[in-house]
Design a protein around this motif. Sequence first.
Motif, PDB file in Angstrom:
ATOM      1  N   ALA A   1      -2.851  -2.558 -11.334  1.00  0.00           N
ATOM      2  CA  ALA A   1      -2.701  -1.986 -10.078  1.00  0.00           C
ATOM      3  C   ALA A   1      -1.784  -3.365  -9.131  1.00  0.00           C
ATOM      4  O   ALA A   1      -2.655  -4.131  -8.687  1.00  0.00           O
ATOM      5  N   GLY A   2      -0.681  -3.143  -9.180  1.00  0.00           N
ATOM      6  CA  GLY A   2       0.104  -4.269  -8.233  1.00  0.00           C
ATOM      7  C   GLY A   2       0.121  -3.759  -7.078  1.00  0.00           C
ATOM      8  O   GLY A   2       0.311  -2.515  -6.599  1.00  0.00           O
ATOM      9  N   LEU A   3       0.069  -4.669  -6.077  1.00  0.00           N
ATOM     10  CA  LEU A   3      -0.162  -4.101  -4.661  1.00  0.00           C
ATOM     11  C   LEU A   3       1.175  -3.985  -4.223  1.00  0.00           C
ATOM     12  O   LEU A   3       1.162  -2.660  -3.285  1.00  0.00           O
ATOM     13  N   ASN A   4       2.440  -4.229  -4.468  1.00  0.00           N
ATOM     14  CA  ASN A   4       3.482  -3.762  -4.153  1.00  0.00           C
ATOM     15  C   ASN A   4       3.846  -2.425  -4.529  1.00  0.00           C
ATOM     16  O   ASN A   4       4.330  -1.488  -3.638  1.00  0.00           O
ATOM     17  N   GLU A   5       3.386  -1.883  -5.786  1.00  0.00           N
ATOM     18  CA  GLU A   5       3.554  -0.500  -6.273  1.00  0.00           C
ATOM     19  C   GLU A   5       2.379   0.275  -5.389  1.00  0.00           C
ATOM     20  O   GLU A   5       2.989   1.444  -5.123  1.00  0.00           O
ATOM     21  N   LEU A   6       1.460  -0.213  -5.143  1.00  0.00           N
ATOM     22  CA  LEU A   6       0.390   0.498  -4.365  1.00  0.00           C
ATOM     23  C   LEU A   6       0.866   0.938  -2.982  1.00  0.00           C
ATOM     24  O   LEU A   6       0.909   2.206  -2.365  1.00  0.00           O
ATOM     25  N   LEU A   7       1.448  -0.072  -2.333  1.00  0.00           N
ATOM     26  CA  LEU A   7       2.121   0.192  -1.061  1.00  0.00           C
ATOM     27  C   LEU A   7       3.227   1.114  -1.097  1.00  0.00           C
ATOM     28  O   LEU A   7       3.525   2.043  -0.197  1.00  0.00           O
TER      29      LEU A   7
END
Length: 199
Positions: A28-34
């Motif tokens: 779960a990458g933060l940029n992908e989640l955002l």
Amino acid sequence: MTTQTRTTRDRLVAAMADTLQRKGLHGAGLNELLAQAQAPKGSLYHHFPGGKTELAVAAIEHIGRRIDGFFAQLFREHPDPLQAMQRWLDNTLQQLEGSRFERGCPLATVALESGPEDVEIRAALADCFARLRQALTAQLQGVGFAGDSAEGFADLFVSLYEGGLLQARVAGNCQPLQRASQALFQLIRHYPREAQNDQ
């Protein structure tokens, strides 16, 4: 509820729940989640000061509530626990095949990745698994199984489900979960109930 009407926090939780199911916690990458949540930068730490771990705990709790709702509806529609459990398996297998064996159980995916230092995450996972077993136990007791037998079969089914699902994802076919569940259902159908009630 549409993406527009959900709050930023809700969208972040939903995005994390989806990612946990597909990729696990470490994927779960933060940029992908955002991006998936259509949330501005900085919103994650605004809503979740504890960062990724706090968001993951919120997502696991969200998954637990979804499971509770799903089970409540499932057992209303199928008073026979075995029919309900079979419906649950059928839904899982359809989702698994439809995702080309990408979408497993989000709880198991995170559990496999977690370590002793992940205290909050493991506590949230343990609570979800416990609620799942308790729901199955209550249904089995309702059709005549004594407490110990109902708890044992509930534990066995959850273990079978998680292990069979993991093997199915690796194998790229549903047979491991299908065969194991059929064997367990046969055992439950032929297990004495009245004798257990008399104990």
